[in-house]
Design an enzyme around this catalytic site. Structure first.
Site, short mmCIF file in Angstrom:
data_model
loop_
_atom_site.label_atom_id
_atom_site.label_comp_id
_atom_site.label_asym_id
_atom_site.label_seq_id
_atom_site.Cartn_x
_atom_site.Cartn_y
_atom_site.Cartn_z
N ASP A 48 2.08 5.40 -2.60
CA ASP A 48 2.10 6.39 -3.69
C ASP A 48 3.36 6.28 -4.55
O ASP A 48 3.28 6.24 -5.77
CB ASP A 48 2.00 7.81 -3.12
CG ASP A 48 0.58 8.18 -2.74
OD1 ASP A 48 -0.37 7.58 -3.29
OD2 ASP A 48 0.41 9.08 -1.90
N LYS A 94 -3.01 12.56 5.67
CA LYS A 94 -1.90 11.63 5.42
C LYS A 94 -0.77 11.73 6.46
O LYS A 94 -0.09 10.74 6.74
CB LYS A 94 -1.33 11.85 4.01
CG LYS A 94 -2.25 11.35 2.90
CD LYS A 94 -1.56 11.37 1.56
CE LYS A 94 -2.43 10.78 0.47
NZ LYS A 94 -1.72 10.67 -0.83
#
Length: 278
Positions: free
Chosen positions: A101, A65
């Site tokens: 997210d 990420k």
């Protein structure tokens, strides 16, 4: 046919292919979603291959990420602040990074509770998910977000690095016992309590009746922490709503279509063999 996917190491456990391929079929979109098992030293070559093969976008999971950032053309402003990417979208000839997210968490939370700028929030953990949720809460105008983490320095760094104005504090670690009665919302972001270690909890907590407790884990459907919170009269939510909403945002970025989110929830529930706590 357009190609999408998810990149990570490991990746075989991912439920994202199940969701996105179901949505492509249901909406009659000529596309396929493929898991890609890519190690750190293969990441640059993977992105180069994506450009050659004209892959339209992909999700990013552990451990890529943050390292994926250097291989992209640009980042969405919130994603840039967070410093981590979980969704890549091809925009004309550029690969643009997003992080869904935090927004996915807020969308999921709205199913059980509206957030208010005056809320006092506690986040447990100081990893990537905690950072995305913290920054998104700050961006939404919630200023009092405290962080509890066993390594206080990591929690302090998380708060200090936030580019948004806030008044959050670090809770001192005292043998895992935390007084949560002052909080309207408690968010558990660590992997403690995840299957197969279901009999442990990141904290021993006292909650205020009527407050809301979210654990972003969804295996098991109700962690030990959520059971304790429910028994103390709290509204509880597991990680399924966050998971499907962040996936829904990614799907929309790629296709401009709305994913069948309720069907997704049923798919995950059936796949994991239980009933979601939402």
């Amino acid at each position: 046919m357009k190609l999408y996917g998810v990149v990570g190491d490991p990746i075989a456990h991912s439920l994202s292919p199940l969701l996105h391929n179901y949505a492509f079929d249901e909406l009659d979109i000529a596309a396929h979603y493929q898991p890609f098992h890519i190690k750190n030293d293969q990441l640059a070559a993977f992105v180069t291959a994506c450009r050659t093969l004209d892959i339209q976008g992909w999700n990013v999971t552990i451990p890529h990420k943050q390292t994926i950032v250097q291989h992209l053309d640009r980042l969405d402003p919130l994603c840039e602040a967070i410093g981590a990417v979980n969704t890549v979208v091809k925009v004309r000839e550029e690969y643009v990074g997003y992080n869904t997210d935090g927004v996915g968490f807020l969308k999921g939370l709205e199913e059980v509770r509206k957030v208010n700028t005056g809320d006092r929030v506690l986040i447990i953990g100081a990893g990537g998910a905690a950072k995305a949720i913290l920054y998104t809460l700050h961006d939404a105008g919630i200023r009092q977000v405290d962080v509890y983490n066993r390594t206080a320095g990591n929690a302090q760094n998380l708060l200090q690095e936030s580019p948004f104005s806030h008044s959050g504090e670090v809770l001192a670690y005292e043998e895992g016992i935390v007084d949560c009665t002052m909080y309207d919302l408690v968010v558990q972001t660590t992997s403690v309590g995840m299957y197969p270690h279901i009999n442990v909890s990141p904290i021993e907590a006292h909650f205020r009746e009527g407050s809301c407790v979210v654990d972003i884990i969804y295996t098991p459907f109700e962690t030990k922490l959520l059971t304790a919170a429910r028994n103390q009269g709290c509204c509880v939510q597991n990680g399924i709503p966050m998971f499907v909403h962040q996936a829904r945002l990614a799907f929309s970025l790629w296709t401009e279509a709305d994913a069948p989110i309720e069907a997704w929830k049923r798919l995950i529930t059936n796949q994991l063999g239980g009933t979601a706590t939402c």
